[in-house]
Design a protein around this motif. Structure first.
Motif: not given
Lengths: 150, 168
Positions: B8, B59-63, B67
């Protein structure tokens, strides 16, 4: 692995003086939980740093062996010396030495007579010198003058 | 971390900036895990290179920081396994790093938090971890059952790190 089980195994390793990170299962748990990872990594680092902190700040609180204040040989010598001193004092007290001979403090050791010329018809006068017993500062001497009718 | 990155669009510049912001925290974790600061810095570089290769899976939505910390820890574990297979020889470059600011900060933390522990907990913690007394020796010294000593010790260790989190 449940959190309680994790903590139990973590402390079990520390109590046995093992590094908990040598436990593969504990490492997997830490890898899956970043917050737990930071917490336990900090605890581990703090415990590993503790000896250096204590070494710099305070002496050993519980010495493993009591220190000997005196070497064994010195202790024996000291005891022997004390015994000699005690024996000397006891001997002096039980058997005092004979008093030194002192010169007589009384009596006339010598005397001399000197006729004093007096006017005719007067009483005959004479002086008697007494030489007393010697004293620490010298010899004590006294004199007396007597007179009698001719 | 996923082995197969999900493709993505990823803002590489933004990702690079994120790595720059997160780097101090990751470095701090690695320096607390490693005995050598040189090792910690090496592992940090390895981690950054690895996550850059796998940036498509980020995934920018996660921490993001979490990560990154996970990635760093896995690199640290791999490094430990490599060391065990290839033990170091004396005189190698991987000497214990000289005392640096981070170590001094850690020691200051420990010194400060030790003073805030209960006396018995402090004595047991110092006696066991600093003076090397066994659990049985401590139990005999303080006339406590062995399990009680263990409980106090666990509580002392937990309180040491809880103080740390209270200040974070």
């Amino acid at each position: 692995m449940h959190k309680t089980e994790f903590q139990r195994r973590w402390h079990e390793h520390l109590d046995a003086r093992r590094d908990p990170l040598d436990d593969q299962e504990l490492c997997e748990q830490l890898a899956a939980d970043p917050e737990l990872l930071q917490t336990m990594a900090t605890q581990r680092a703090q415990l590993f740093a503790l000896p250096r902190v204590i070494a710099r700040t305070e002496p050993r609180a519980m010495p493993r062996r009591p220190r000997q204040l005196l070497h064994r040989g010195a202790l024996v010598a000291l005891t022997a010396g004390l015994a000699v001193v005690v024996a000397t004092v006891a001997a002096a007290w039980l058997w005092p030495a004979a008093a030194p001979t002192l010169p007589p403090t009384r009596g006339i050791l010598a005397a001399s007579l000197r006729e004093t010329l007096a006017p005719a018809g007067a009483a005959q006068s004479y002086t008697i010198h007494h030489f007393g017993a010697p004293t620490p500062n010298g010899r004590l001497s006294t004199y007396e003058t007597r007179s009698e009718r001719r | 971390m996923r082995d197969q990155p999900v493709p993505h669009p990823i803002d590489e510049q933004g990702f690079a900036q994120f790595l720059q912001r997160a780097e101090p925290e990751v470095r701090r974790l690695l320096r607390r895990l490693c005995t050598s600061h040189a090792d910690a810095d090496d592992i940090l570089q390895e981690t950054l290179a690895k996550v850059w290769r796998l940036r498509a899976g980020f995934d920018p939505q996660q921490n993001g920081t979490g990560w990154l910390l996970q990635a760093a820890f896995r690199c640290f574990c791999d490094h430990r396994q490599r060391l065990r297979r290839e033990p170091r020889t004396a005189g190698s470059d991987d000497l214990v790093a000289p005392e640096c600011q981070d170590d001094l900060e850690l020691r200051d933390e420990v010194r400060h938090r030790l003073g805030r522990l209960a006396p018995l907990e402090r004595e047991l913690l110092v006696g066991f971890h600093a003076h090397g007394h066994s659990l049985r020796e401590l139990a005999a010294r303080h006339c406590l059952p062995l399990n009680t000593v263990k409980s106090h010790l666990q509580r002392a260790r937990a309180r040491l790190q809880q103080e740390h989190h209270a200040q974070d």
